[in-house]
Design a protein around this motif. Structure first.
Motif: not given
Length: 380
Positions: A85-95
């Motif tokens: 999944p892609q990290s995007k504005k408003g839905e940031r992701r960690g790893i």
């Protein structure tokens, strides 16, 4: 007993049960590793997670009665995630690092070693074993290096010709006298990429790691992260792969040989905001099967706050304010305050001022002041 024949049979059996590489070495002391460990200790470079007694880490006879040889095994794990999944504005992701994708590698390796023990026991009933993975006394890397699994790279990982450094390691001490395999020649040569790009300078030089500066270690600590490392974490929730991803030996290496190692994209690369309010029960249900959960949710939540600050995610400000105001853990409240300062905005500064008047924990107050200082000094 024909141990040469038995060794060949064990090698064949190991392939049938999904062990990707196997090697044999003597049970003599690891003198070179002892010198390294003594130096590590004298320099204060140890993580604190290791076995405290250096002698036990290098002398199999101190942890096993009359050892004759050691069997080292390696399992290759994936380096690329399918449908990430892609990290995007408003839905940031960690790893989570690659070594924490899929089922906890400790469990996978222990299962393979147990099968190997049972097989050898059938052939030689008097055989005795002591198997270990990562948390045992011996240094997995030293055993694998001497058993010919791969060479010890400048990034302090075992690098195999077949799978690069994307391998999990485990070993088995036994009272059976197997012929040792030949160690592999170092093939790093003049390459120094891993040392040059280490985000925190933890790789002091090739083969010399200051664990206290290593992001893989720092992400597992439970206290406040030292200020100097907070902006280095990026969106890492657990572990760090930088010194592996830049290694030329890992170029094009991506093996999907074990179904249980395949990552769940939503677990390996999760949304950050939901992590801030995840319950203990939910954390155990969602993350309990991965190796990155072994320290509990606290380090992961702290790192999620740092990641949101890294992204300067303004949409997370209400969630972070809630954490700062309501969480019972000082480290989490304080890190939330620091993160608000990094992100900025009127809502953030007002929340910090309000928190400064109510907070009673001195360390958290200091973090609130750090957060407020970003507004007067700039957010560099």
């Amino acid at each position: 007993m024909d141990f040469k024949k038995l060794k060949e049979e064990i090698i064949q059996y190991s392939r049938r049960i999904g062990i990707d590489k196997i090697g044999f070495t003597t049970a003599s002391t690891f003198d070179e590793m002892k010198n390294r460990l003594v130096r590590q200790e004298s320099l204060g470079y140890q993580s604190g997670f290791e076995e405290k007694d250096i002698e036990k880490r290098v002398d199999p006879s101190l942890i096993f009665d009359e050892p004759r040889s050691i069997i080292s095994i390696a399992l290759a794990y994936p380096s690329k995630m399918k449908d990430a999944p892609q990290s995007k504005k408003g839905e940031r992701r960690g790893i989570f690092c690659r070594a924490s994708w899929g089922t906890d590698y400790h469990d996978l390796l222990k299962e393979k070693l147990s099968l190997l023990e049972d097989y050898i026991k059938e052939k030689v009933p008097e055989a005795m074993f002591k198997s270990m993975v990562d948390t045992g006394e011996l240094v997995d890397r030293a055993v694998a290096e001497r058993a010919g699994i791969g060479w010890s790279g400048k990034n302090c990982a075992i690098i195999t010709p077949e799978f690069g450094s994307y391998v999990y390691l485990g070993e088995m001490i036994t009272n059976l006298p197997f012929e040792p395999d030949k160690p592999m020649e170092d093939q790093c040569g003049t390459c120094n990429k891993c040392v040059d790009v280490c985000p925190t300078g933890a790789l002091v030089e090739g083969g010399q790691l200051d664990a206290q500066r290593c992001i893989a270690f720092l992400t597992q600590t439970k206290g406040f992260l030292p200020d100097q490392f907070r902006t280095k974490i990026g969106n890492r929730l657990y572990g760090c792969d930088t010194c592996q991803t830049v290694c030329p030996e890992n170029k094009g290496k991506d093996f999907h040989l074990h179904e249980r190692m395949e990552p769940d994209p939503e677990i390996a690369k999760p949304l950050l905001k939901p992590l801030l309010s995840i319950s203990n029960k939910e954390f155990k249900q969602n993350y309990g099967h991965v190796s990155g959960s072994w320290r509990g949710k606290k380090p992961i939540q702290r790192n999620a706050l740092l990641a949101l600050a890294h992204f300067k995610d303004e949409t997370a400000i209400p969630d972070i304010i809630s954490v700062m105001e309501r969480d019972v853990r000082p480290v989490i409240r304080g890190t939330a305050a620091w993160a608000l300062g990094r992100i900025g905005g009127e809502d953030a500064i007002e929340a910090l001022k309000k928190a400064r008047n109510k907070e009673e924990d001195q360390e958290v107050i200091e973090e609130i002041e750090k957060g407020l200082s970003f507004f007067t000094e700039g957010r560099s």
